[in-house]
Design an enzyme around this catalytic site. Structure first.
Site, short mmCIF file in Angstrom:
data_model
loop_
_atom_site.label_atom_id
_atom_site.label_comp_id
_atom_site.label_asym_id
_atom_site.label_seq_id
_atom_site.Cartn_x
_atom_site.Cartn_y
_atom_site.Cartn_z
N ASP A 75 -44.25 6.56 -7.91
CA ASP A 75 -43.60 7.66 -7.19
C ASP A 75 -42.31 7.09 -6.60
O ASP A 75 -42.13 5.85 -6.57
CB ASP A 75 -44.56 8.17 -6.08
CG ASP A 75 -44.04 9.40 -5.35
OD1 ASP A 75 -43.04 10.00 -5.81
OD2 ASP A 75 -44.64 9.77 -4.31
N CYS A 79 -45.42 11.92 -10.27
CA CYS A 79 -45.46 13.30 -9.75
C CYS A 79 -44.13 14.02 -9.91
O CYS A 79 -44.10 15.25 -9.93
CB CYS A 79 -45.87 13.26 -8.27
SG CYS A 79 -44.78 12.21 -7.29
N ARG A 99 -45.95 23.35 3.00
CA ARG A 99 -45.44 22.00 2.71
C ARG A 99 -44.59 21.57 3.90
O ARG A 99 -43.71 22.30 4.33
CB ARG A 99 -44.55 21.99 1.46
CG ARG A 99 -43.67 20.73 1.41
CD ARG A 99 -42.91 20.53 0.15
NE ARG A 99 -43.81 20.16 -0.93
CZ ARG A 99 -43.40 19.61 -2.06
NH1 ARG A 99 -42.13 19.32 -2.25
NH2 ARG A 99 -44.27 19.31 -3.01
N GLN A 106 -51.30 17.89 -6.14
CA GLN A 106 -50.74 16.96 -7.13
C GLN A 106 -51.86 16.15 -7.79
O GLN A 106 -51.90 16.00 -9.01
CB GLN A 106 -49.74 16.02 -6.43
CG GLN A 106 -49.10 15.01 -7.36
CD GLN A 106 -48.13 15.64 -8.34
OE1 GLN A 106 -47.26 16.41 -7.96
NE2 GLN A 106 -48.28 15.35 -9.62
N HIS A 122 -51.14 14.81 -0.76
CA HIS A 122 -50.58 15.77 -1.73
C HIS A 122 -51.72 16.17 -2.67
O HIS A 122 -51.73 15.82 -3.85
CB HIS A 122 -49.40 15.14 -2.47
CG HIS A 122 -48.51 16.12 -3.17
ND1 HIS A 122 -48.70 17.49 -3.10
CD2 HIS A 122 -47.42 15.94 -3.95
CE1 HIS A 122 -47.75 18.08 -3.80
NE2 HIS A 122 -46.97 17.18 -4.34
N ARG A 153 -49.45 21.36 -12.78
CA ARG A 153 -49.41 21.76 -11.37
C ARG A 153 -49.71 23.25 -11.25
O ARG A 153 -50.42 23.69 -10.36
CB ARG A 153 -48.01 21.49 -10.77
CG ARG A 153 -47.59 20.04 -10.70
CD ARG A 153 -48.42 19.22 -9.75
NE ARG A 153 -48.60 19.83 -8.46
CZ ARG A 153 -47.68 19.89 -7.50
NH1 ARG A 153 -46.52 19.32 -7.66
NH2 ARG A 153 -47.94 20.47 -6.33
N1 NVA Z 1 -43.94 10.95 -2.08
C1 NVA Z 1 -43.02 12.00 -2.46
C2 NVA Z 1 -43.69 13.00 -3.30
C3 NVA Z 1 -42.81 14.10 -3.83
C4 NVA Z 1 -43.53 15.10 -4.65
C5 NVA Z 1 -42.46 12.63 -1.21
O1 NVA Z 1 -43.23 12.89 -0.27
O2 NVA Z 1 -41.26 12.87 -1.15
N1 CP Z 2 -44.38 16.77 -7.49
C1 CP Z 2 -43.94 17.69 -6.61
O1 CP Z 2 -44.62 18.03 -5.65
O2 CP Z 2 -42.70 18.15 -6.88
P1 CP Z 2 -41.84 19.09 -5.94
O3 CP Z 2 -41.39 18.27 -4.77
O4 CP Z 2 -40.67 19.52 -6.81
O5 CP Z 2 -42.67 20.25 -5.50
#
Ligand code: NVA
Ligand code: CP
Length: 335
Positions: free
Chosen positions: A229, A270, A106, A136, A133, A315
């Site tokens: 989101d 998410c 990540r 997700q 993602h 998830r």
């Molecule tokens: N769009 C958000 C998703 C978090 C799971 C981010 O990238 O922070």
């Molecule tokens: N939805 C999601 O990816 O959550 P986290 O950032 O907690 O992993």
């Protein structure tokens, strides 16, 4: 069908059949977990999970899924590894693939996870980048299928920052699954043209449509799912909060917005979400801009139409399926 040895970097890298296979396997694993059936098949495998951004769901899902399959896990964050500052991504990949059977990443650019995959001899899974993602989107479609009993012909409306990682992967997944996709957000936050064209061509083949609009009336009587989101994603400049709030306030998911959709529509997110003031960021934004709730109202978030915690649970089941299918060869899977 055999996904053994494949990376999981983008939804678009997989065919409809392959994605359906992952969803079917996720369902199977969920049933096994609920029935308390042991599935610690693989005590001789270990995975590394690398996080350059924070996480609750993704990290815990990879860890629990790995433990459930009998595997060992090493968690590395930017302060706990040499990656990036003292060691290149390519060298990190080559070292880790000597020690582990799979690597999750990540972080920031999609190019980083791609470089990792190019230099790794074991499967690499994308746990979120600035652009995508994909794990997700799998969990979201599993949740939709559980609720509606099918995916083809459903309409998923993503409302808000419609060019972010989650929206991009949902658009791709909708196209592959033959679900209609509406990206509804301000002009400045529309998804990239190249990706839209690629997804549109796939959607057309599958009898579905992709609509990009700034008009919330596009949801009227159409959406089966309303999805949103956070307004500012991880890694984005905090100075942008003010601009984002003024761009996205008209797209807040409140009951009025939900009532535009079909009466039986559901709400997905998410997570994490700013639906109240019980977070440090929420309170900070409240202090600066006076907002009590952001992308979704507490009323919608807490309503019966909100399936966000089923979605969060899924998830883990979907990530388990992805690891199982990419890490184990046919003989191992059938053993
Ligand atoms: N769009 C958000 C998703 C978090 C799971 C981010 O990238 O922070
Ligand atoms: N939805 C999601 O990816 O959550 P986290 O950032 O907690 O992993």
């Amino acid at each position: 069908m055999d996904l053994y040895g494949r990376d999981f970097l983008r939804i678009l890298d997989f065919s409809e059949e392959e994605l359906r296979y992952m969803l079917a396997m996720s369902k199977k694993f969920k049933e096994m977990k609920k029935a308390g059936q042991n599935h610690k098949y693989f005590p001789n495998k270990n995975i590394a999970i690398l996080f350059e951004k924070t996480s609750t769901r993704t990290r815990c899902s990879f860890e629990v899924a790995a433990y459930d399959l009998g595997m060992g896990v090493t968690y590395l964050d930017p302060t706990g590894s040499q990656m990036g500052h003292k060691e290149s991504i390519a060298d990190t990949a080559r070292v880790l693939s000597r020690l582990y059977q799979g690597i999750e990443y990540r972080g920031f650019g999609q190019d980083i996870v791609e470089t990792l995959a190019e230099n790794s001899s074991v499967p690499v899974w994308n746990g979120l980048t600035d652009e995508c993602h994909p794990t997700q989107a799998l969990a979201d479609f599993m949740t939709m299928e559980e609720h509606f009993g099918h995916l083809k012909g459903l309409t998923l409306a993503f409302v808000g920052d419609a060019r972010n990682n989650v929206a991009n992967s949902l658009m791709a997944m909708s196209a592959k699954m033959g679900a209609n996709f509406i990206a509804c957000g301000p002009e400045e936050l529309k998804p990239g043209e190249e990706l839209v064209n690629e997804c549109r061509a796939i959607a057309e083949e599958n009898g579905a449509t992709i609509t990009i609009t700034s008009d919330i009336h596009a949801l009227d009587g159409k959406a089966d799912v309303i999805y949103t989101d956070i307004w500012l994603s991880m890694g984005e400049d905090k100075e942008k909060w003010g601009e984002r709030i003024s761009q996205l306030q008209p797209y807040q998911v409140n009951m009025e917005m939900m009532n535009r959709a079909k009466p039986e529509s559901i709400f997905l997110h998410c997570l994490p979400s700013f639906h109240d003031l019980n977070t440090a960021v929420g309170r900070d934004v409240n202090e600066k801009f006076g907002l009590m709730e952001m992308e979704v109202t507490n009323e919608v978030f807490e309503s019966e139409r909100s399936l966000v915690f089923d979605e969060a649970e899924n998830r883990m089941h979907t990530i388990k399926a992805v690891m199982f299918l990419t890490l184990f060869n046919k003989e191992e899977r059938n053993a």
